[in-house]
Write a protein that holds these residues in place. Structure first.
Motif, PDB file in Angstrom:
ATOM      1  N   TYR A 104       0.830  -1.210   0.000  1.00  0.00           N
ATOM      2  CA  TYR A 104       0.000   0.000   0.000  1.00  0.00           C
ATOM      3  C   TYR A 104       0.867   1.263   0.000  1.00  0.00           C
ATOM      4  N   ARG A 211      -1.805   3.888  -0.663  1.00  0.00           N
ATOM      5  CA  ARG A 211      -2.055   3.654  -2.078  1.00  0.00           C
ATOM      6  C   ARG A 211      -2.770   2.327  -2.302  1.00  0.00           C
ATOM      7  N   ALA A 212      -2.967   1.997  -3.563  1.00  0.00           N
ATOM      8  CA  ALA A 212      -3.762   0.827  -3.912  1.00  0.00           C
ATOM      9  C   ALA A 212      -2.899  -0.313  -4.423  1.00  0.00           C
ATOM     10  N   VAL A 213      -3.408  -1.514  -4.238  1.00  0.00           N
ATOM     11  CA  VAL A 213      -2.940  -2.655  -5.017  1.00  0.00           C
ATOM     12  C   VAL A 213      -4.060  -2.935  -6.009  1.00  0.00           C
ATOM     13  N   THR A 214      -3.763  -2.856  -7.286  1.00  0.00           N
ATOM     14  CA  THR A 214      -4.818  -3.084  -8.279  1.00  0.00           C
ATOM     15  C   THR A 214      -4.732  -4.509  -8.813  1.00  0.00           C
ATOM     16  N   VAL A 215      -5.863  -5.008  -9.272  1.00  0.00           N
ATOM     17  CA  VAL A 215      -5.891  -6.303  -9.944  1.00  0.00           C
ATOM     18  C   VAL A 215      -6.407  -6.102 -11.353  1.00  0.00           C
ATOM     19  N   GLY A 218     -11.160  -7.412 -11.438  1.00  0.00           N
ATOM     20  CA  GLY A 218     -11.728  -7.425 -10.089  1.00  0.00           C
ATOM     21  C   GLY A 218     -12.900  -8.373  -9.924  1.00  0.00           C
TER      22      GLY A 218
ATOM     23  N   ARG B  15      -9.604  -8.127   8.457  1.00  0.00           N
ATOM     24  CA  ARG B  15      -9.755  -6.980   7.564  1.00  0.00           C
ATOM     25  C   ARG B  15     -10.203  -7.345   6.142  1.00  0.00           C
ATOM     26  N   LEU B  16     -10.714  -8.572   5.956  1.00  0.00           N
ATOM     27  CA  LEU B  16     -11.248  -8.917   4.632  1.00  0.00           C
ATOM     28  C   LEU B  16     -12.405  -7.991   4.272  1.00  0.00           C
ATOM     29  N   LEU B  19     -11.252  -4.946   2.467  1.00  0.00           N
ATOM     30  CA  LEU B  19     -10.842  -5.213   1.088  1.00  0.00           C
ATOM     31  C   LEU B  19     -12.053  -5.396   0.184  1.00  0.00           C
ATOM     32  N   LEU B  23     -12.895  -2.994  -3.045  1.00  0.00           N
ATOM     33  CA  LEU B  23     -13.044  -3.554  -4.397  1.00  0.00           C
ATOM     34  C   LEU B  23     -14.421  -3.218  -4.974  1.00  0.00           C
ATOM     35  N   ASN B  28     -11.411  -2.678  -9.583  1.00  0.00           N
ATOM     36  CA  ASN B  28     -10.144  -3.440  -9.591  1.00  0.00           C
ATOM     37  C   ASN B  28      -9.136  -2.996  -8.530  1.00  0.00           C
ATOM     38  N   THR B  29      -9.631  -2.435  -7.440  1.00  0.00           N
ATOM     39  CA  THR B  29      -8.703  -1.810  -6.497  1.00  0.00           C
ATOM     40  C   THR B  29      -8.857  -2.328  -5.073  1.00  0.00           C
ATOM     41  N   PHE B  30      -7.734  -2.642  -4.467  1.00  0.00           N
ATOM     42  CA  PHE B  30      -7.707  -2.942  -3.036  1.00  0.00           C
ATOM     43  C   PHE B  30      -6.946  -1.839  -2.324  1.00  0.00           C
ATOM     44  N   ASN B  31      -7.648  -1.085  -1.507  1.00  0.00           N
ATOM     45  CA  ASN B  31      -6.990  -0.046  -0.731  1.00  0.00           C
ATOM     46  C   ASN B  31      -7.783   0.211   0.549  1.00  0.00           C
ATOM     47  N   PRO B  32      -7.320  -0.366   1.661  1.00  0.00           N
ATOM     48  CA  PRO B  32      -8.059  -0.214   2.924  1.00  0.00           C
ATOM     49  C   PRO B  32      -8.254   1.243   3.340  1.00  0.00           C
ATOM     50  N   LYS B  33      -7.366   2.147   2.898  1.00  0.00           N
ATOM     51  CA  LYS B  33      -7.495   3.548   3.295  1.00  0.00           C
ATOM     52  C   LYS B  33      -8.653   4.228   2.572  1.00  0.00           C
ATOM     53  N   PRO B  91      -7.696   9.417   0.678  1.00  0.00           N
ATOM     54  CA  PRO B  91      -6.375   9.866   1.100  1.00  0.00           C
ATOM     55  C   PRO B  91      -5.873  11.103   0.340  1.00  0.00           C
ATOM     56  N   GLN B 109     -21.064  -5.983   0.845  1.00  0.00           N
ATOM     57  CA  GLN B 109     -20.037  -6.951   0.464  1.00  0.00           C
ATOM     58  C   GLN B 109     -19.201  -7.391   1.665  1.00  0.00           C
TER      59      GLN B 109
END
Lengths: 603, 125
Positions: A104, A211-215, A218, B15-16, B19, B23, B28-33, B91, B109
């Protein structure tokens, strides 16, 4: 990039400089990430003959493409270095929240090289990277270090989102059993990784990111995640109830629980310290690592006088400070575990080393004057005291800090060290679990229960049940699992979650493909695992660790178990090892053939 | 009104939920913030908190509450984002985020991935 972030930080500690480099996408594809990429970087950049505690050694922290994505158990990261205990390539794996946070912040990994002139720690907050003084942290325990760093951040909310890896006094003092601890309780364990960090004057690595982790896809990724979660038993299953002690419940029932330095497989006090006892006496709650649906973490609190402490305990600590040392006092075992995490030491290796010292003492090879007190099996005070003394390298602890094998060698009886490649064996009597014996003997970082988990098959029937007492078919199974687990380690998945959900190579591809957008196949994933395993082997061979080291302690090979289901059995490694070499495509000396190397793209 | 029941005792801190939220709301994004649910982890306690309203004034009195022998900082449990608790904001832009039950009809979700059962969806009765 998708899955991967695409950037790595390289820190030159000697010069106090750092640079951000791009990740080579082709390399990432071939080695997946984590254990694979870390090993590749180490192999390319470090002379395998190097002294592990010299500035020439490097440390590679590396996540996988699934780290931080919400894949079940996808919170893992690895640290690859040459380890000072076994002298082999040493890949340590940990969960917690550090790995995902690193991604992140915008990085797949960090390479540390050289040695800082004075204690430092690395601070990462997105683009803000600093090498900061750690003079005020030197000498502090891992929990003190975390608390001080969080306090210095000031803002409570930011401090909560900051994740820290650090060493304790054991790593600073170059104890060969030292760990790197994150979140106060999670370890990059085994092999003495903490001592490498200490030798570099690196106290901690601190990270926060927004920041993000993108896939790549999705929707497909989400479908794959939900399908795998369906395979997890409701609420996490027996692991959520008893943690990894589930496995040892079976081990104990079979009469294979390592007792008094592997002299017996039956421990009369097991009922006082097993998963039920923990739950009844000291368990506070279950805790999960990042992205884990199983939550096998066991949070305990002990307020028994003299053994006060709280934290998380792992099954192996129960065995190695318990039956191995002849101790059935659960509060004392948890205290030993607590001190280990606070000073930053490996519970398996330290418990095994103390058990070895106890046997040397009882047999009269280790004089009482060297220790300073009686060291008989079952001596609770001596065990707890030695844990602390070893972490601080005080008195006899200074001898144990070199590891059980070197200590036993010093007293003329290295055969009494229950270790492979100088690394202590985890809690399985391998006379009665043949495939696990082969797993320990061939593991690329010394005895290790996380390199194939063959006991899952032999004891629990995951993925298929094989008779633990026969040797037939074990070489093929062991190889298959070693390759698969290397690939999972590389992807950033947790081996325990994967076993609980009975994840197949197809399941891994169902996550990797939509995450990265790269065309992975089940065969390709297994091939990547095999590539990683062979590269580790090449590093070890060049380091002088060869076929002669692919063995087990004499006790496993010659002294039959006296009781239980495996009564009369020894480990028949000799029946399995030649077949193992052959199926691996290695010659009789355990060296990969040219043909195999070409097949794997390693020639 | 539909609700999400939060059982803090069952939360394992994985924390799933964060995520799954991220998403769903950002392609297509994983960002907990950028998630609208956050699990605050303080030692052995886990507090899943769903993003509530944004307020530009912080409370003038801050509470510590004791429930069943445990002391809690009410700020941590509070669902609001405020100057004293700069959580649930984008952020980069600081635009406030709020749980929307993943659309209409509600289809949260976070609940779907909560294996330990800390989050339960209670449809409108």
């Amino acid at each position: 990039m998708d899955g991967w972030v695409g950037r790595i930080i390289r820190v030159d500690l000697s010069r106090g400089e750092f640079a951000v480099e791009d990740l080579d996408p082709y390399l990432a594809m071939d080695y997946i990430g984590g254990r694979g990429l870390g090993t590749k970087i180490l192999y390319d950049e470090v002379d395998p003959q190097v002294d592990p505690l010299s500035p020439e050694n490097k440390m590679v922290f590396m996540t996988g493409p699934l780290t931080g994505t919400g894949a079940p158990g996808g919170g893992r990261y690895m640290m690859v270095t040459k380890g000072p205990l076994a002298g082999t390539v040493n890949c340590c794996n940990s969960g917690g929240h550090f790995g995902p946070e690193l991604k992140y912040a915008g990085y797949d990994g960090i390479i540390f090289e050289g040695k800082a002139p004075n204690p430092v720690y690395l601070w990462i907050n997105n683009d803000d990277i600093e090498i900061r003084s750690a003079e005020h942290l030197w000498g502090k325990t891992t929990s003190e270090t975390e608390d001080i760093i969080r306090e210095e951040i000031g803002d409570k909310w930011q401090a909560m989102d900051t994740h820290i890896n650090c060493i304790g006094p054991a790593g600073e003092k170059l104890v060969r059993l030292a760990n790197i601890i994150n979140g106060k309780n999670r370890a990059l364990g085994r092999g003495g990784a903490g001592a490498v960090m200490g030798s570099k004057n690196l106290k901690a690595v601190v990270v926060r990111g927004t920041r993000a982790v993108t896939v790549a896809d999705g929707e497909a990724f989400k479908e794959a995640v939900l399908a795998i979660l369906e395979k997890v038993p409701p609420g996490g299953g027996p692991l959520a109830d008893f943690g990894l002690l589930v496995v040892h419940a079976v081990v104990s029932m079979m009469g294979l629980i390592p007792t008094r330095n592997f002299q017996s497989g039956v421990f009369e006090g097991w009922g006082n310290i097993d998963g039920f006892a923990l739950k009844e006496k000291f368990l506070v709650r279950n805790k999960a690592c990042f992205s884990c649906p199983v939550a096998g973490g066991r949070v305990y609190r002990v307020d028994v006088e003299g053994f006060e402490g709280c934290g998380e305990v792992e099954a192996e600590a129960h065995v190695n400070f318990g039956p191995m040392c002849g101790i059935d006092n659960l509060a004392a075992i948890l205290k030993a575990n607590y001190i280990c995490n606070d000073l930053g030491i490996d519970t398996i290796s330290l418990g095994g080393s103390i058990a070895c010292a106890m046997e040397l003492y009882e047999r009269g090879y280790l004089p009482e004057k060297d220790v300073g007190y009686q060291l008989n099996f079952g001596n609770v005070q001596a065990m707890v005291e030695l844990v602390e003394k070893t972490g601080l390298r005080q008195d006899f602890g200074d001898v144990l800090a070199e590891g059980g094998y070197r200590m036993a060698e010093k007293y003329g009886h290295p055969e009494l060290s229950m270790s492979v490649k100088r690394q202590e064996m985890p809690g399985y009597h391998v006379q009665g679990i043949q495939g696990t014996g082969l797993e320990f003997a061939t593991s690329n970082r010394g005895a290790d229960h996380m390199r194939a988990c063959t006991y899952n098959s032999e004891l629990l029937g995951i993925p298929e049940k094989l008779d633990p007492l026969v040797t037939e078919g074990k070489a093929a199974m062991c190889i298959n699992l070693q390759n698969f687990l290397a690939a999972k380690d590389a992807a950033g998945l947790c081996l325990v979650t994967a076993a609980t959900a009975q994840m197949t190579p197809e399941d891994v591809v169902s996550l990797l493909e939509p995450a990265t957008g790269a065309g992975y196949t089940p065969e390709g994933v297994m091939l990547a695992g095999e590539r990683i395993w062979n590269l580790e082997r090449l590093f070890n061979l060049a380091a002088g660790i060869t076929a002669k080291d692919d063995t087990l302690p004499k006790r496993m090979l010659e002294e039959p178990v006296l009781t239980g289901e495996a009564e009369g059995h020894v480990n028949r490694l000799g029946e399995m090892l030649p077949e193992y070499y052959q199926l691996r495509g290695w010659n009789e000396e355990g060296v990969p053939t040219q043909e195999k190397l070409e097949e794997l793209g390693l020639a | 009104m539909a609700r999400i029941k939060v059982d803090h005792d069952k939360c394992t801190g994985c924390r799933l939920c964060e995520l799954a939220c991220s998403l769903h709301h950002i392609e297509n994004t994983f960002n907990p913030k950028r998630s609208r649910i956050k699990v605050f982890i303080e030692g052995e306690l886990h507090y899943p908190v769903l993003a509530g309203p944004y307020t530009d004034a912080e409370c003038t009195a801050k509470n510590m509450v004791v429930i069943a022998g445990h002391e809690y900082d009410e700020c941590v449990l509070c669902r609001a984002s405020c100057p004293a608790k700069p959580i649930f904001k984008e952020p980069d832009t600081e635009v406030p985020l709020k749980c929307d039950f993943c659309g209409d009809p509600p289809d949260p979700q976070c609940v779907k991935v909560c294996v330990p059962g800390a989050l339960t969806f209670l449809p409108e009765d």
